[in-house]
Motif scaffolding. Structure first.
Motif, PDB file in Angstrom:
ATOM      1  N   GLN A 108      32.586  29.578  37.326  1.00 27.49           N
ATOM      2  CA  GLN A 108      32.855  30.834  38.047  1.00 27.49           C
ATOM      3  C   GLN A 108      34.082  31.551  37.474  1.00 27.49           C
ATOM      4  OE1 GLN A 108      31.252  32.530  40.322  1.00 27.49           O
ATOM      5  NE2 GLN A 108      32.837  34.015  40.928  1.00 27.49           N
ATOM      6  N   MET A 109      35.168  30.759  37.243  1.00 29.10           N
ATOM      7  CA  MET A 109      36.375  31.389  36.707  1.00 29.10           C
ATOM      8  C   MET A 109      36.111  31.957  35.325  1.00 29.10           C
ATOM      9  SD  MET A 109      39.552  29.091  37.986  1.00 29.10           S
ATOM     10  CE  MET A 109      40.749  30.355  37.618  1.00 29.10           C
ATOM     11  N   LEU A 110      35.311  31.214  34.525  1.00 29.12           N
ATOM     12  CA  LEU A 110      35.001  31.684  33.172  1.00 29.12           C
ATOM     13  C   LEU A 110      34.192  32.973  33.210  1.00 29.12           C
ATOM     14  CD1 LEU A 110      34.165  28.549  31.017  1.00 29.12           C
ATOM     15  CD2 LEU A 110      35.959  30.262  30.636  1.00 29.12           C
ATOM     16  N   SER A 111      33.139  33.006  34.062  1.00 28.19           N
ATOM     17  CA  SER A 111      32.318  34.213  34.099  1.00 28.19           C
ATOM     18  C   SER A 111      33.130  35.398  34.627  1.00 28.19           C
ATOM     19  CB  SER A 111      31.038  34.002  34.915  1.00 28.19           C
ATOM     20  OG  SER A 111      31.293  33.262  36.071  1.00 28.19           O
ATOM     21  N   GLU A 112      34.097  35.102  35.554  1.00 28.33           N
ATOM     22  CA  GLU A 112      34.968  36.191  36.020  1.00 28.33           C
ATOM     23  C   GLU A 112      35.828  36.710  34.871  1.00 28.33           C
ATOM     24  OE1 GLU A 112      37.318  35.060  39.392  1.00 28.33           O
ATOM     25  OE2 GLU A 112      35.550  34.716  40.633  1.00 28.33           O
ATOM     26  N   LYS A 113      36.271  35.738  34.037  1.00 27.11           N
ATOM     27  CA  LYS A 113      37.142  36.105  32.915  1.00 27.11           C
ATOM     28  C   LYS A 113      36.383  37.000  31.928  1.00 27.11           C
ATOM     29  CE  LYS A 113      40.874  33.391  31.973  1.00 27.11           C
ATOM     30  NZ  LYS A 113      41.322  32.004  31.824  1.00 27.11           N
ATOM     31  N   PHE A 114      35.079  36.704  31.748  1.00 29.81           N
ATOM     32  CA  PHE A 114      34.313  37.492  30.794  1.00 29.81           C
ATOM     33  C   PHE A 114      33.630  38.688  31.461  1.00 29.81           C
ATOM     34  CE2 PHE A 114      34.665  33.388  28.584  1.00 29.81           C
ATOM     35  CZ  PHE A 114      35.284  33.854  27.420  1.00 29.81           C
ATOM     36  N   GLY A 115      34.063  39.006  32.678  1.00 27.25           N
ATOM     37  CA  GLY A 115      33.579  40.223  33.310  1.00 27.25           C
ATOM     38  C   GLY A 115      32.219  40.071  33.956  1.00 27.25           C
ATOM     39  N   ARG A 116      31.681  38.820  33.932  1.00 27.23           N
ATOM     40  CA  ARG A 116      30.398  38.621  34.619  1.00 27.23           C
ATOM     41  C   ARG A 116      30.674  37.991  35.982  1.00 27.23           C
ATOM     42  NH1 ARG A 116      27.868  34.844  30.571  1.00 27.23           N
ATOM     43  NH2 ARG A 116      30.027  34.713  29.895  1.00 27.23           N
ATOM     44  N   GLY A 117      29.704  37.872  36.797  1.00 25.03           N
ATOM     45  CA  GLY A 117      29.860  37.256  38.104  1.00 25.03           C
ATOM     46  C   GLY A 117      30.592  38.191  39.040  1.00 25.03           C
ATOM     47  N   SER A 118      30.312  38.151  40.325  1.00 23.59           N
ATOM     48  CA  SER A 118      30.994  39.046  41.255  1.00 23.59           C
ATOM     49  C   SER A 118      32.112  38.283  41.940  1.00 23.59           C
ATOM     50  CB  SER A 118      29.998  39.589  42.279  1.00 23.59           C
ATOM     51  OG  SER A 118      29.705  38.588  43.223  1.00 23.59           O
ATOM     52  N   LYS A 119      33.169  38.987  42.304  1.00 25.82           N
ATOM     53  CA  LYS A 119      34.379  38.386  42.824  1.00 25.82           C
ATOM     54  C   LYS A 119      34.664  38.968  44.197  1.00 25.82           C
ATOM     55  CE  LYS A 119      39.174  38.018  41.241  1.00 25.82           C
ATOM     56  NZ  LYS A 119      40.106  38.365  40.157  1.00 25.82           N
ATOM     57  N   THR A 120      34.902  38.086  45.185  1.00 26.12           N
ATOM     58  CA  THR A 120      35.234  38.591  46.511  1.00 26.12           C
ATOM     59  C   THR A 120      36.685  39.056  46.509  1.00 26.12           C
ATOM     60  OG1 THR A 120      33.727  36.972  47.456  1.00 26.12           O
ATOM     61  CG2 THR A 120      35.290  38.034  48.962  1.00 26.12           C
ATOM     62  N   ILE A 121      36.880  40.327  46.800  1.00 27.27           N
ATOM     63  CA  ILE A 121      38.244  40.867  46.745  1.00 27.27           C
ATOM     64  C   ILE A 121      38.672  41.383  48.112  1.00 27.27           C
ATOM     65  CG2 ILE A 121      39.685  42.718  45.796  1.00 27.27           C
ATOM     66  CD1 ILE A 121      38.011  42.432  43.206  1.00 27.27           C
ATOM     67  N   ASP A 122      39.868  40.884  48.574  1.00 25.03           N
ATOM     68  CA  ASP A 122      40.440  41.419  49.805  1.00 25.03           C
ATOM     69  C   ASP A 122      41.687  42.185  49.382  1.00 25.03           C
ATOM     70  OD1 ASP A 122      41.793  41.894  52.150  1.00 25.03           O
ATOM     71  OD2 ASP A 122      41.089  40.043  53.091  1.00 25.03           O
ATOM     72  N   ALA A 123      41.489  43.468  49.089  1.00 27.48           N
ATOM     73  CA  ALA A 123      42.561  44.275  48.485  1.00 27.48           C
ATOM     74  C   ALA A 123      43.803  44.305  49.374  1.00 27.48           C
ATOM     75  CB  ALA A 123      42.060  45.696  48.227  1.00 27.48           C
ATOM     76  N   GLU A 124      43.608  44.434  50.668  1.00 28.46           N
ATOM     77  CA  GLU A 124      44.754  44.554  51.584  1.00 28.46           C
ATOM     78  C   GLU A 124      45.580  43.264  51.559  1.00 28.46           C
ATOM     79  OE1 GLU A 124      44.879  43.261  55.086  1.00 28.46           O
ATOM     80  OE2 GLU A 124      46.841  44.213  55.409  1.00 28.46           O
ATOM     81  N   LEU A 125      44.863  42.105  51.619  1.00 30.75           N
ATOM     82  CA  LEU A 125      45.568  40.819  51.601  1.00 30.75           C
ATOM     83  C   LEU A 125      46.283  40.627  50.263  1.00 30.75           C
ATOM     84  CD1 LEU A 125      46.138  38.248  53.169  1.00 30.75           C
ATOM     85  CD2 LEU A 125      44.080  37.237  52.177  1.00 30.75           C
ATOM     86  N   GLN A 126      45.587  41.013  49.159  1.00 32.23           N
ATOM     87  CA  GLN A 126      46.175  40.843  47.836  1.00 32.23           C
ATOM     88  C   GLN A 126      47.461  41.651  47.699  1.00 32.23           C
ATOM     89  OE1 GLN A 126      45.004  38.436  45.886  1.00 32.23           O
ATOM     90  NE2 GLN A 126      46.920  38.812  44.770  1.00 32.23           N
ATOM     91  N   ASN A 127      47.442  42.859  48.256  1.00 36.44           N
ATOM     92  CA  ASN A 127      48.654  43.695  48.237  1.00 36.44           C
ATOM     93  C   ASN A 127      49.815  43.007  48.938  1.00 36.44           C
ATOM     94  OD1 ASN A 127      47.753  45.811  46.795  1.00 36.44           O
ATOM     95  ND2 ASN A 127      47.196  47.094  48.563  1.00 36.44           N
ATOM     96  N   ARG A 128      49.502  42.392  50.100  1.00 41.08           N
ATOM     97  CA  ARG A 128      50.568  41.736  50.858  1.00 41.08           C
ATOM     98  C   ARG A 128      51.127  40.546  50.078  1.00 41.08           C
ATOM     99  NH1 ARG A 128      48.221  40.525  56.588  1.00 41.08           N
ATOM    100  NH2 ARG A 128      50.309  39.690  56.977  1.00 41.08           N
ATOM    101  N   ILE A 129      50.226  39.814  49.386  1.00 41.27           N
ATOM    102  CA  ILE A 129      50.687  38.673  48.577  1.00 41.27           C
ATOM    103  C   ILE A 129      51.552  39.157  47.405  1.00 41.27           C
ATOM    104  CG2 ILE A 129      49.923  36.806  47.042  1.00 41.27           C
ATOM    105  CD1 ILE A 129      47.401  36.593  48.896  1.00 41.27           C
ATOM    106  N   ASP A 130      51.083  40.223  46.738  1.00 37.62           N
ATOM    107  CA  ASP A 130      51.858  40.764  45.607  1.00 37.62           C
ATOM    108  C   ASP A 130      53.238  41.232  46.056  1.00 37.62           C
ATOM    109  OD1 ASP A 130      49.748  40.226  43.998  1.00 37.62           O
ATOM    110  OD2 ASP A 130      49.019  42.306  43.868  1.00 37.62           O
ATOM    111  N   SER A 131      53.288  41.885  47.209  1.00 41.75           N
ATOM    112  CA  SER A 131      54.586  42.408  47.630  1.00 41.75           C
ATOM    113  C   SER A 131      55.504  41.266  48.071  1.00 41.75           C
ATOM    114  CB  SER A 131      54.421  43.480  48.714  1.00 41.75           C
ATOM    115  OG  SER A 131      54.356  42.892  49.981  1.00 41.75           O
ATOM    116  N   LEU A 132      54.927  40.154  48.562  1.00 38.93           N
ATOM    117  CA  LEU A 132      55.756  38.988  48.885  1.00 38.93           C
ATOM    118  C   LEU A 132      56.367  38.402  47.601  1.00 38.93           C
ATOM    119  CD1 LEU A 132      56.875  36.973  50.946  1.00 38.93           C
ATOM    120  CD2 LEU A 132      54.848  35.562  50.575  1.00 38.93           C
TER     121      LEU A 132
END
Lengths: 222, 222
Positions: free
Chosen positions: A1-25
């Motif tokens: 899964q990580m490899l296919s994500e790396k090569f732009g294949r496979g779909s990734k569940t993204i929680d943009a709001e949560l990711q923003n909070r983690i980045d700002s932390l």
């Protein structure tokens, strides 16, 4: 899964709001570590100043005892330098307390949340892998009994991972909220202590310095 | 003459009172050099503290602009650290002025008197050598004309050296007196500046700091 994500294949569940909070932390942790580094440097450099003031007060004191012509001039300089390095110890105690609390915040409290974020990221990758498997199998409409059984097992596994992923996401959200509350409380108190102790020392307000220190329960080295 | 003095023979002209004054000047020079060394160290260490305060005020300032929850706390800390390092430059200017004046006193003014002391010591040895020669010759009561001429020449040389020795002794005495007067005047002024600037800075009295500096005509680096 990580490899296919790396090569732009496979779909990734993204929680943009949560990711923003983690980045700002992560940004907060970086900035607070800058403050911590500078506060440690300030402590070391002030301590060096106070040592020099102690040595100066000794020389002034000796010269005051020896000289008749400049007795007074050496004496008031000896007294001033002695007061400055003596009160300096109280200031260093306050800065050390500030450093110790910020260290706990940066290296324990915030780090603990990042551990949960790490588990959450692992669960997210596993969940997406199982989801991709299940969706692929479902799209190839199973016909034989064996195929149907396989799909059913795949669905069960997928739902187990989904539950795990959602539980960890909730954990991260709760931890982030609690951490934020705790961080603001700790920093409000520490920034006030740092400010009050600094102001009191550099305005020659020894009473204010003692008060700042005792109101924050700073334990001073005896 | 120096050799026979070293081996305990030959007589030595001793001015105990003058020698005491020279020894105590040497002691003063040593002590003032201690102050000078410590003042230079204090300047370097305070300068390092002010650099850290500048860096801290930048980080606090950035965090104040970015944070909504701790905006105020970061702001007053940024303001305080900025004021401290800004006024710190004025204090460093005053300490530099103190250092520069003490350096002149220790390495030029006092040193100049020690040069005269050195010439005086050389003249003293030469004078004692000629005195010993002359006294020896006089004790062996000369009889022949040649011996009498020799004694007369020796006496002339002895008196020339005596005059030179006495002139240099007077020079040393005058220089010591002038130096003492000058030293007390310079130190009174410098110790007052050092004290006033230090007190004003560490009591948060910026007006007092500016006044201390301008009343002593301290030129600050722009």
């Amino acid at each position: 899964q990580m490899l296919s994500e790396k090569f732009g294949r496979g779909s990734k569940t993204i929680d943009a709001e949560l990711q923003n909070r983690i980045d700002s932390l992560r940004d907060v942790q970086r900035k607070y570590s800058d403050i911590l580094r500078l506060a440690r440097l300030l402590n070391a450099r002030l301590s060096a100043v106070f040592q020099t003031q102690r040595a100066l007060s000794d020389v002034f004191s000796e010269l005051s005892a020896k000289s008749t012509d400049l007795h007074e001039e050496f004496k008031y300089n000896a007294d001033t330098q002695r007061l400055l390095h003596k009160h300096g110890d109280t200031l260093l105690g306050a800065i050390n307390f500030f450093i110790s609390n910020l260290t706990t915040l940066c290296t324990k409290t915030i780090e603990d949340t990042f551990q949960t974020v790490k588990s959450y990221n692992v669960a997210r990758v596993e969940y997406d892998a199982h989801r991709t498997d299940f969706e692929g199998m479902q799209a190839n409409a199973p016909r034989t009994e064996a195929q149907k059984n396989k799909l059913e097992n795949c669905r069960k596994e997928y739902e187990k991972q989904k539950l795990k992923f959602e539980r960890l996401r909730a954990d991260v959200q709760i931890k982030l909220a609690l951490l934020d509350e705790n961080r603001v409380k700790v920093m409000k108190k520490q920034l006030l202590l740092f400010h009050n102790a600094t102001c009191a020392y550099f305005s020659g307000n020894q009473t204010g310095l003692e008060e700042a220190v005792s109101s924050f329960h700073v334990r001073l080295k005896s």
